[in-house]
Design a protein around this motif. Structure first.
Motif, PDB file in Angstrom:
ATOM      1  N   UNK A   3      12.251   8.668   7.428  1.00 12.36           N
ATOM      2  CA  UNK A   3      12.099   7.449   7.346  1.00 12.36           C
ATOM      3  C   UNK A   3      11.046   7.294   8.282  1.00 12.36           C
ATOM      4  N   UNK A   4      10.792   7.585   9.604  1.00 13.43           N
ATOM      5  CA  UNK A   4       9.946   6.843  10.636  1.00 13.43           C
ATOM      6  C   UNK A   4       8.852   7.720  10.566  1.00 13.43           C
ATOM      7  N   UNK A   5       8.735   9.247   9.683  1.00 17.05           N
ATOM      8  CA  UNK A   5       7.147   9.362   9.523  1.00 17.05           C
ATOM      9  C   UNK A   5       6.425   8.759   8.167  1.00 17.05           C
ATOM     10  N   UNK A   6       7.622   8.606   6.909  1.00 18.46           N
ATOM     11  CA  UNK A   6       7.072   7.256   5.893  1.00 18.46           C
ATOM     12  C   UNK A   6       6.405   6.473   6.579  1.00 18.46           C
ATOM     13  N   UNK A   7       7.407   5.673   7.675  1.00 19.26           N
ATOM     14  CA  UNK A   7       6.843   4.502   7.518  1.00 19.26           C
ATOM     15  C   UNK A   7       5.609   4.704   8.883  1.00 19.26           C
ATOM     16  N   UNK A   8       5.608   5.609   9.990  1.00 16.44           N
ATOM     17  CA  UNK A   8       4.127   6.181  10.015  1.00 16.44           C
ATOM     18  C   UNK A   8       3.088   6.283   9.263  1.00 16.44           C
ATOM     19  N   UNK A   9       3.377   7.090   7.855  1.00 13.56           N
ATOM     20  CA  UNK A   9       2.116   7.068   7.401  1.00 13.56           C
ATOM     21  C   UNK A   9       1.516   6.462   6.460  1.00 13.56           C
ATOM     22  N   UNK A  10       2.282   5.086   6.288  1.00 14.02           N
ATOM     23  CA  UNK A  10       1.988   3.358   5.794  1.00 14.02           C
ATOM     24  C   UNK A  10       1.265   2.715   6.445  1.00 14.02           C
ATOM     25  N   UNK A  11       2.294   2.782   8.029  1.00 12.00           N
ATOM     26  CA  UNK A  11       1.161   2.074   8.844  1.00 12.00           C
ATOM     27  C   UNK A  11      -0.074   2.593   8.937  1.00 12.00           C
ATOM     28  N   UNK A  12      -0.413   4.142   9.172  1.00 11.56           N
ATOM     29  CA  UNK A  12      -1.281   4.334   9.573  1.00 11.56           C
ATOM     30  C   UNK A  12      -2.452   4.091   7.801  1.00 11.56           C
ATOM     31  N   UNK A  13      -2.236   4.209   6.843  1.00 12.30           N
ATOM     32  CA  UNK A  13      -2.790   3.639   5.352  1.00 12.30           C
ATOM     33  C   UNK A  13      -2.962   2.615   5.389  1.00 12.30           C
ATOM     34  N   UNK A  14      -2.157   1.319   6.071  1.00 12.09           N
ATOM     35  CA  UNK A  14      -2.736   0.733   6.070  1.00 12.09           C
ATOM     36  C   UNK A  14      -3.803  -0.090   7.328  1.00 12.09           C
ATOM     37  N   UNK A  15      -3.354   0.341   8.529  1.00  8.69           N
ATOM     38  CA  UNK A  15      -4.514   0.048   9.443  1.00  8.69           C
ATOM     39  C   UNK A  15      -5.788   0.526   8.830  1.00  8.69           C
ATOM     40  N   UNK A  16      -5.709   1.592   7.935  1.00 12.55           N
ATOM     41  CA  UNK A  16      -6.857   2.305   7.587  1.00 12.55           C
ATOM     42  C   UNK A  16      -7.560   1.366   6.565  1.00 12.55           C
ATOM     43  N   UNK A  17      -6.924   0.942   6.157  1.00 15.16           N
ATOM     44  CA  UNK A  17      -7.318  -0.477   4.648  1.00 15.16           C
ATOM     45  C   UNK A  17      -7.842  -1.672   5.547  1.00 15.16           C
ATOM     46  N   UNK A  18      -6.827  -1.537   6.295  1.00 15.20           N
ATOM     47  CA  UNK A  18      -8.295  -3.298   6.951  1.00 15.20           C
ATOM     48  C   UNK A  18      -9.235  -2.656   8.185  1.00 15.20           C
ATOM     49  N   UNK A  19      -9.038  -1.714   8.827  1.00 17.94           N
ATOM     50  CA  UNK A  19     -10.373  -1.092   9.254  1.00 17.94           C
ATOM     51  C   UNK A  19     -12.079  -0.925   8.306  1.00 17.94           C
ATOM     52  N   UNK A  20     -11.328  -0.531   7.231  1.00 17.79           N
ATOM     53  CA  UNK A  20     -12.081  -0.578   6.467  1.00 17.79           C
ATOM     54  C   UNK A  20     -12.868  -1.587   5.612  1.00 17.79           C
ATOM     55  N   UNK A  21     -11.810  -2.241   5.141  1.00 20.90           N
ATOM     56  CA  UNK A  21     -11.434  -3.988   5.605  1.00 20.90           C
ATOM     57  C   UNK A  21     -13.282  -5.115   6.275  1.00 20.90           C
ATOM     58  N   UNK A  22     -12.332  -4.538   7.044  1.00 25.60           N
ATOM     59  CA  UNK A  22     -13.395  -5.150   8.315  1.00 25.60           C
ATOM     60  C   UNK A  22     -14.985  -4.490   8.574  1.00 25.60           C
ATOM     61  N   UNK A  23     -14.805  -3.233   8.591  1.00 25.12           N
ATOM     62  CA  UNK A  23     -16.462  -2.974   8.535  1.00 25.12           C
ATOM     63  C   UNK A  23     -17.336  -3.297   7.283  1.00 25.12           C
ATOM     64  N   UNK A  24     -16.630  -3.001   6.181  1.00 22.44           N
ATOM     65  CA  UNK A  24     -17.131  -3.579   4.899  1.00 22.44           C
ATOM     66  C   UNK A  24     -17.865  -5.295   4.648  1.00 22.44           C
ATOM     67  N   UNK A  25     -17.085  -5.981   5.351  1.00 22.71           N
ATOM     68  CA  UNK A  25     -17.157  -7.430   5.783  1.00 22.71           C
ATOM     69  C   UNK A  25     -17.845  -7.504   6.645  1.00 22.71           C
ATOM     70  N   UNK A  26     -18.153  -6.688   7.779  1.00 21.07           N
ATOM     71  CA  UNK A  26     -19.310  -6.634   8.839  1.00 21.07           C
ATOM     72  C   UNK A  26     -20.627  -6.536   8.530  1.00 21.07           C
ATOM     73  N   UNK A  27     -20.722  -5.298   8.115  1.00 21.35           N
ATOM     74  CA  UNK A  27     -21.898  -4.851   6.861  1.00 21.35           C
ATOM     75  C   UNK A  27     -22.603  -5.568   6.319  1.00 21.35           C
TER      76      UNK A  27
END
Length: 76
Positions: A3-27
């Motif tokens: 469960x901890x591993x799954x949650x860590x992967x989900x959180x990592x994927x979510x943070x990656x999407x947020x970072x990608x969205x930020x850089x897209x909007x910034x450019x």
């Protein structure tokens, strides 16, 4: 543990999407800022050209001093 591993992967994927969205909007914001600046500069230049053209067509082209020459380009 799984469960901890799954949650860590989900959180990592979510943070990656947020970072990608930020850089897209910034450019996109930087590109839009440059586009607006260029548009404003072109409009300002066209305003100056139009004012000079109007002055050349409506103003009298006489030199103020005896030895100064008139601007031939403005008096055509």
């Amino acid at each position: 543990m799984k469960l901890k591993t799954t949650m860590a992967l989900v959180m990592l994927a979510w943070l990656s999407l947020i970072a990608l969205s930020f850089f897209w909007n910034y450019t996109n914001a930087i590109k839009e800022q440059e586009r607006v600046a260029l548009f404003s500069a072109r409009n300002f230049f066209q305003h100056i050209v139009a004012a000079r053209l109007w002055n050349a067509q409506h103003a009298m082209c006489l030199s103020q001093k005896r030895h100064s020459q008139t601007n031939i380009l403005m008096c055509q």
